[in-house]
Enzyme design. Structure first.
Site, PDB file in Angstrom:
ATOM      1  N   ASN A  85     -31.321  36.869  13.257  1.00 50.04           N
ATOM      2  CA  ASN A  85     -29.810  37.209  14.143  1.00 50.04           C
ATOM      3  C   ASN A  85     -28.853  35.429  14.649  1.00 50.04           C
ATOM      4  O   ASN A  85     -29.401  35.106  15.314  1.00 50.04           O
ATOM      5  CB  ASN A  85     -29.710  38.724  15.633  1.00 50.04           C
ATOM      6  CG  ASN A  85     -28.648  38.407  16.286  1.00 50.04           C
ATOM      7  OD1 ASN A  85     -27.881  38.501  15.838  1.00 50.04           O
ATOM      8  ND2 ASN A  85     -28.814  38.879  17.106  1.00 50.04           N
ATOM      9  N   LYS A 113     -26.164  36.017  15.463  1.00 52.23           N
ATOM     10  CA  LYS A 113     -24.648  35.913  16.781  1.00 52.23           C
ATOM     11  C   LYS A 113     -23.597  35.345  16.425  1.00 52.23           C
ATOM     12  O   LYS A 113     -23.817  35.811  15.522  1.00 52.23           O
ATOM     13  CB  LYS A 113     -25.524  35.548  17.854  1.00 52.23           C
ATOM     14  CG  LYS A 113     -27.185  36.482  18.343  1.00 52.23           C
ATOM     15  CD  LYS A 113     -27.573  35.956  19.767  1.00 52.23           C
ATOM     16  CE  LYS A 113     -28.973  37.181  19.922  1.00 52.23           C
ATOM     17  NZ  LYS A 113     -29.157  36.657  21.063  1.00 52.23           N
ATOM     18  N   HIS A 124     -27.779  46.425  20.330  1.00 45.91           N
ATOM     19  CA  HIS A 124     -28.130  44.977  21.027  1.00 45.91           C
ATOM     20  C   HIS A 124     -28.263  45.477  21.918  1.00 45.91           C
ATOM     21  O   HIS A 124     -26.898  45.642  22.893  1.00 45.91           O
ATOM     22  CB  HIS A 124     -27.654  44.308  19.769  1.00 45.91           C
ATOM     23  CG  HIS A 124     -28.436  42.983  20.153  1.00 45.91           C
ATOM     24  ND1 HIS A 124     -28.057  41.986  21.277  1.00 45.91           N
ATOM     25  CD2 HIS A 124     -29.787  41.883  19.593  1.00 45.91           C
ATOM     26  CE1 HIS A 124     -28.954  40.770  22.118  1.00 45.91           C
ATOM     27  NE2 HIS A 124     -29.724  40.812  20.531  1.00 45.91           N
ATOM     28  N   GLU A 162     -27.094  43.038  23.967  1.00 50.96           N
ATOM     29  CA  GLU A 162     -25.959  42.353  24.229  1.00 50.96           C
ATOM     30  C   GLU A 162     -24.574  42.981  24.120  1.00 50.96           C
ATOM     31  O   GLU A 162     -23.823  42.945  24.555  1.00 50.96           O
ATOM     32  CB  GLU A 162     -25.765  41.291  23.810  1.00 50.96           C
ATOM     33  CG  GLU A 162     -26.477  40.161  24.179  1.00 50.96           C
ATOM     34  CD  GLU A 162     -27.103  39.114  22.877  1.00 50.96           C
ATOM     35  OE1 GLU A 162     -27.077  38.784  21.489  1.00 50.96           O
ATOM     36  OE2 GLU A 162     -28.308  38.816  23.490  1.00 50.96           O
ATOM     37  N   GLU A 171     -36.993  45.488  22.408  1.00 49.62           N
ATOM     38  CA  GLU A 171     -36.582  43.099  22.792  1.00 49.62           C
ATOM     39  C   GLU A 171     -36.015  44.071  24.315  1.00 49.62           C
ATOM     40  O   GLU A 171     -35.431  43.704  24.218  1.00 49.62           O
ATOM     41  CB  GLU A 171     -34.860  43.025  21.595  1.00 49.62           C
ATOM     42  CG  GLU A 171     -35.277  42.980  20.434  1.00 49.62           C
ATOM     43  CD  GLU A 171     -33.877  42.042  19.593  1.00 49.62           C
ATOM     44  OE1 GLU A 171     -34.168  40.393  19.590  1.00 49.62           O
ATOM     45  OE2 GLU A 171     -32.329  42.462  20.409  1.00 49.62           O
ATOM     46  N   GLY A 223     -33.140  35.592  24.093  1.00 46.28           N
ATOM     47  CA  GLY A 223     -32.648  33.918  24.949  1.00 46.28           C
ATOM     48  C   GLY A 223     -33.123  32.673  25.696  1.00 46.28           C
ATOM     49  O   GLY A 223     -32.291  32.195  26.272  1.00 46.28           O
ATOM     50  N   SER A 279     -36.958  35.727  22.082  1.00 50.84           N
ATOM     51  CA  SER A 279     -37.353  33.882  21.864  1.00 50.84           C
ATOM     52  C   SER A 279     -38.673  33.871  20.831  1.00 50.84           C
ATOM     53  O   SER A 279     -39.552  33.671  21.659  1.00 50.84           O
ATOM     54  CB  SER A 279     -38.018  33.976  23.934  1.00 50.84           C
ATOM     55  OG  SER A 279     -36.984  33.790  24.621  1.00 50.84           O
ATOM     56  N   GLY A 310     -33.599  35.147  16.714  1.00 53.55           N
ATOM     57  CA  GLY A 310     -32.315  34.994  17.275  1.00 53.55           C
ATOM     58  C   GLY A 310     -31.819  33.564  17.576  1.00 53.55           C
ATOM     59  O   GLY A 310     -31.850  32.740  15.915  1.00 53.55           O
TER      60      GLY A 310
HETATM   61  P1  PGA Z   1     -33.581  35.461  20.706  1.00 53.52           P
HETATM   62  O1  PGA Z   1     -32.771  36.754  20.682  1.00 53.52           O
HETATM   63  O2  PGA Z   1     -34.106  34.894  19.970  1.00 53.52           O
HETATM   64  O3  PGA Z   1     -32.798  34.047  20.851  1.00 53.52           O
HETATM   65  O4  PGA Z   1     -34.384  35.575  22.053  1.00 53.52           O
HETATM   66  C1  PGA Z   1     -33.293  37.757  19.777  1.00 53.52           C
HETATM   67  C2  PGA Z   1     -32.315  38.677  19.681  1.00 53.52           C
HETATM   68  O5  PGA Z   1     -31.686  38.482  20.689  1.00 53.52           O
HETATM   69  O6  PGA Z   1     -32.116  40.054  18.065  1.00 53.52           O
END
Ligand code: PGA
Length: 252
Positions: A9, A11, A94, A96, A164, A170, A210, A231
């Site tokens: 992803n 983003k 997601h 976010e 998640e 993140g 992460s 991500g």
């Molecule tokens: P991250 O994001 O690997 O940067 O923690 C994962 C995601 O939001 O899908």
């Protein structure tokens, strides 16, 4: 019997030129790895370009979001049929999107149904906040999110779920492999009450939050975890390739 799946992803991180560069860096390496489904999800604006670059390769294309209506006066939105021309997957719900764009369970449900209707595979994201985790409410929260997202969805064909935990996204603070495996096992058990055992057994459920080349093996080796939604680490071709390679070795 479940094919492992690694999804990147990207983003809101890549300019078109960077998306081109990243796709080119990954293409031949990813093509050499068998036995793993590989999906990359660039920003909308790069989808058509990346589509052409990865055509004929083993890499599949996904979008990061979509609207649920198929066309009309919805300025700024992208519809399921538009995506279906280029993509096989779409990330839906997601955290976010839920947090910054107010996506409710009802909206996510409409999106899941709209994606399935045009043959796009939704990667449905669910996960709990830190305070829910600390209060031992994880199972309750994720099952409620699933009930809302899947209301009226008659079967699980074409669906992928990504667990998640929000506190792990993140932050560099991933869940442990055992924690994620336990929750994903509970998700599967709960879905088996609503859908056939066979369907829940073949459903791909990913862990996200992460994941890096350094810790991915810890998740991939877990029996309930079928892959990862990556991500930050998916923006580095070498790390992404390493995650996919480790997945092929562990699950192969
Ligand atoms: P991250 O994001 O690997 O940067 O923690 C994962 C995601 O939001 O899908």
């Amino acid at each position: 019997m479940r094919v492992p799946l690694i999804t990147g992803n990207w983003k809101m991180n890549t300019m078109v030129s960077e998306a081109i560069e990243l796709s080119n860096e990954m293409r031949s390496g990813l093509d050499e790895i068998d036995g793993v489904d590989k999906v990359i999800c660039p920003p909308f604006i790069s989808l058509a370009t990346v589509y052409k670059l990865i055509k004929g390769s083993s890499i599949k294309l996904g979008a990061q979001n979509m609207y649920f209506e198929s066309k009309g006066a919805f300025t700024g939105e992208i519809s399921p049929i538009m995506l279906a021309e280029l993509c096989q997957f779409v990330i839906i719900g997601h955290s976010e999107r839920r947090q910054y764009f107010g996506e409710s369970g009802e909206i996510i449900n409409k999106k899941v149904k709209a994606a399935l209707k045009v043959g796009l595979k939704p990667i449905l994201c669910i996960g709990e906040k830190l305070e829910d985790n600390e209060a031992a409410r994880t199972e309750k929260v994720v099952i409620r999110q699933l009930e809302l997202a899947l209301a009226g969805v008659g079967n699980l064909t074409g669906l992928v779920i990504a667990y998640e935990p929000i506190w792990a996204i993140g932050t560099g603070r991933a869940a442990t492999g055992e924690e994620a495996n336990e929750i994903i096992g509970l998700i599967r058990c709960n879905l088996a009450k609503l859908y056939s055992k066979e369907a829940t057994r073949s459903l791909q459920i990913l862990y996200g939050g992460s994941v890096t080349a350094a810790n991915s093996g810890e998740f991939i080796k877990q029996p309930e975890i079928d892959g990862a939604l990556v991500g930050g680490a998916s923006l580095d071709a070498n790390q992404f390739l390493s995650i996919v390679r480790q997945t092929a070795e562990i699950k192969g």
